[in-house]
Design an enzyme around this catalytic site. Sequence first.
Site, PDB file in Angstrom:
ATOM      1  N   HIS A 167       0.835  -1.200   0.000  1.00 40.41           N
ATOM      2  CA  HIS A 167       0.000   0.000   0.000  1.00 40.41           C
ATOM      3  C   HIS A 167       0.872   1.254   0.000  1.00 40.41           C
ATOM      4  O   HIS A 167       0.940   1.985   0.992  1.00 40.41           O
ATOM      5  CB  HIS A 167      -0.933  -0.003   1.213  1.00 40.41           C
ATOM      6  CG  HIS A 167      -2.063  -0.973   1.094  1.00 40.41           C
ATOM      7  ND1 HIS A 167      -2.669  -1.563   2.164  1.00 40.41           N
ATOM      8  CD2 HIS A 167      -2.696  -1.453  -0.004  1.00 40.41           C
ATOM      9  CE1 HIS A 167      -3.633  -2.371   1.739  1.00 40.41           C
ATOM     10  NE2 HIS A 167      -3.658  -2.318   0.431  1.00 40.41           N
ATOM     11  N   HIS A 220      -0.053  -9.962   1.606  1.00 40.86           N
ATOM     12  CA  HIS A 220      -1.270 -10.074   2.407  1.00 40.86           C
ATOM     13  C   HIS A 220      -1.886 -11.462   2.356  1.00 40.86           C
ATOM     14  O   HIS A 220      -2.689 -11.821   3.213  1.00 40.86           O
ATOM     15  CB  HIS A 220      -2.316  -9.065   1.915  1.00 40.86           C
ATOM     16  CG  HIS A 220      -1.891  -7.643   2.072  1.00 40.86           C
ATOM     17  ND1 HIS A 220      -1.903  -6.752   1.022  1.00 40.86           N
ATOM     18  CD2 HIS A 220      -1.428  -6.962   3.134  1.00 40.86           C
ATOM     19  CE1 HIS A 220      -1.475  -5.565   1.455  1.00 40.86           C
ATOM     20  NE2 HIS A 220      -1.183  -5.673   2.729  1.00 40.86           N
ATOM     21  N   CYS A 239       3.380 -13.278   3.229  1.00 44.98           N
ATOM     22  CA  CYS A 239       4.253 -13.134   4.394  1.00 44.98           C
ATOM     23  C   CYS A 239       4.186 -14.395   5.251  1.00 44.98           C
ATOM     24  O   CYS A 239       3.090 -14.905   5.516  1.00 44.98           O
ATOM     25  CB  CYS A 239       3.831 -11.916   5.214  1.00 44.98           C
ATOM     26  SG  CYS A 239       4.682 -11.751   6.791  1.00 44.98           S
ATOM     27  N   GLU A 274      -5.512  -8.704   3.936  1.00 40.02           N
ATOM     28  CA  GLU A 274      -4.961  -9.772   4.775  1.00 40.02           C
ATOM     29  C   GLU A 274      -6.063 -10.517   5.514  1.00 40.02           C
ATOM     30  O   GLU A 274      -6.062 -11.746   5.583  1.00 40.02           O
ATOM     31  CB  GLU A 274      -3.962  -9.199   5.783  1.00 40.02           C
ATOM     32  CG  GLU A 274      -3.368 -10.281   6.698  1.00 40.02           C
ATOM     33  CD  GLU A 274      -2.548  -9.705   7.829  1.00 40.02           C
ATOM     34  OE1 GLU A 274      -1.785  -8.771   7.573  1.00 40.02           O
ATOM     35  OE2 GLU A 274      -2.686 -10.190   8.969  1.00 40.02           O
ATOM     36  N   SER A 279      -2.810   2.544   3.865  1.00 37.23           N
ATOM     37  CA  SER A 279      -2.069   1.475   4.533  1.00 37.23           C
ATOM     38  C   SER A 279      -2.578   1.304   5.962  1.00 37.23           C
ATOM     39  O   SER A 279      -2.611   2.253   6.743  1.00 37.23           O
ATOM     40  CB  SER A 279      -0.572   1.798   4.557  1.00 37.23           C
ATOM     41  OG  SER A 279       0.115   0.926   5.430  1.00 37.23           O
ATOM     42  N   SER A 280      -2.959   0.084   6.310  1.00 38.21           N
ATOM     43  CA  SER A 280      -3.491  -0.197   7.640  1.00 38.21           C
ATOM     44  C   SER A 280      -2.457   0.052   8.728  1.00 38.21           C
ATOM     45  O   SER A 280      -2.746   0.698   9.737  1.00 38.21           O
ATOM     46  CB  SER A 280      -3.973  -1.649   7.709  1.00 38.21           C
ATOM     47  OG  SER A 280      -4.344  -1.992   9.029  1.00 38.21           O
TER      48      SER A 280
END
Length: 670
Positions: A41, A74, A96, A126, A224-225
Amino acid sequence: MAQVRVAESAGFCFGVSRAVRIVEELADSGKRACTLGSIIHNEQETGRLARKGIRVVESVEEMEPGETLVIRSHGVPAQVIGDLEKKGVPYVDATCPFVKKIHQIVAKGRPGQDVVLIAGDASHPEVQGTLGNCNCECYTFTGPEELREILEKWTKGQEKFVILTAQTTFNTNIWRECVKTAEKVYTNLEIFDTICNATVDRQEEAGQIARQVDRMVVVGGRHSSNTAKLQDVCAPYCPTILVETAKELRAADFSGCQCVGVTAGASTPAYIIKEVQTTMAEILNNFDDENFNFEEALEQSFKSVHTGEKVKGIVEGIQPNEITVDIGTKHAGFIPIDELTDDPTAKPEDIVHKGDEIDLIVLRVNDQEGTVKLSKKKVDAIAGLEKVMDAAETGEILEGVVTDVIKGGVLAVSGGVKVFIPASQATASRNDPIEDLLKQPVRFKILEVNRARKRAVGSIRAVLREEKKVLADKFWEQVEVGQRYTATVKSIEKYGAFVDLGGVDGMIHISELSWQRIKHPSEVVKVGDTVDVYIKELNPETRKISLGYKQTKDNPWEILRNEYPAGSIVNAKIVSMTTFGAFAQIIPGVDGLIHISQISTERVGKPEDVLAIGQEVQVKIIDIDFEKKRVSLSMRALMEDGQEAEDSGEDTLVMTTEGFVPDENAPEEE
């Protein structure tokens, strides 16, 4: 000299770095590649990769022949991987490893037996990927309140095993609160702390720096979280600015700052962080430069304002439907009346006056029309929120009004801020109905807060307990045995009744409620009754109070003493039998024994041969022992008296259910 502190943990995490490296290696090897969704992101980084030929696709159908698909960090639902393999689509899995671990955990959930709960944003890629790997019932939540509501479904009869996990970038402080909530509400669960170590370190370091600097700059994509969570972590400690690149930095935002902190999300490349650090240092150095013209820099920075920004405005005009203000830009600022106050009955001129300087929040900027929509009530709400948040530490008692009764408790508004008060904390007793609080003013304390989510949990009961303690201390200073009080019955147990003496509780034992034998206190008193009591016993150490309720004048033995001396003839009811006689009730609360030898002038084998329970008979009281509370009765004595009367020529008496009466069949005297 002003300083810039850059967090050591800022920038790419392991998972993002690995995913970017995989994509770059494909591009450098000459392979055509595309990513299923943005690899990270960050628009600047995805733009750089695009220039190397890496495309972004939203579905497999968008792939072109000869391309290799890259699964981003994600992760994706299990079905996506299955479809790729079934169709023979070439792909590289850059998920990841920390996310893979979560997929493995949730995949173990048994259909119909287990429930998976995921802390995170349900719309985040994710979390979507994690949900797609669940084989059983699954839910997402963003905080303790949502988790509590979900868990309550299984505390009411459903014996399901709960698997609790979290998005790798979830806020660590909120996660700790969620774990505490889960452990309190539900015991049949297994907790997996799946927040990435890098996320934990980054958030903790950002929070530590924010406590020590004048301003905090968070660098990263606005979508972006993990970047958004960094801003949430820093904001409670100092003014925090979110920028995607160094170009967004404005000198006016750092006036008077001696130290500025910089951190960055897991999707922010190192070169962007370096640019921000360099630009930040130049801005701070300019403030130390004598030739630097702050007014010009300020004017330059005010050429534009942004939604959500806090500004100061001077009231220029007051109209029935809006307030016009000058915010120091070329824009015409206005405050709609519904953004001035929450009170619909308030008049604008009673709240602000021309020339007043007020704090405002930018709601919307219209550069084409040159207008800015502003809000005062949101600023007031922020101030109210700060007061609520601070009250958690200071213990200040807040005042508010209950506006809603919801599942699990009530909502009270104080200073424009809604505070959740659980049902267990809403009343003095768990049995009190919370519905009675609706629209009522209340006083409460703040038990816990979540600054990032701007939520607070309060307690009315805590205030009631404090007030009760004050009353109790005053009570114990002056109370003495024998003092009388007018009390209210609060609750009833099988062994007695608890009453409120005015902030202090005392108990009337069941034996003190009536001179007669009773099976339950409810036979004498009910909740809400007002009763006159006196202090019978006190224990200052345990603060237990035993109360007396029975009145001496109502003592049946005193009534017996005054109205039924020995020798009296009374009607009595047979209440029980023994081998040696029968017990009969003289008056309520006093029974006497008719010994088997006193039932008849003739020999009696068993009392029940002559008497029956419930039968009323006339007896003579032949003896009373008040000390031992024993009364001896005799039917025989009355029979003998009747015989003597017959022998003396008096009317003959016979025993009937009404007692002894003249015998109509007796022979007349000649």
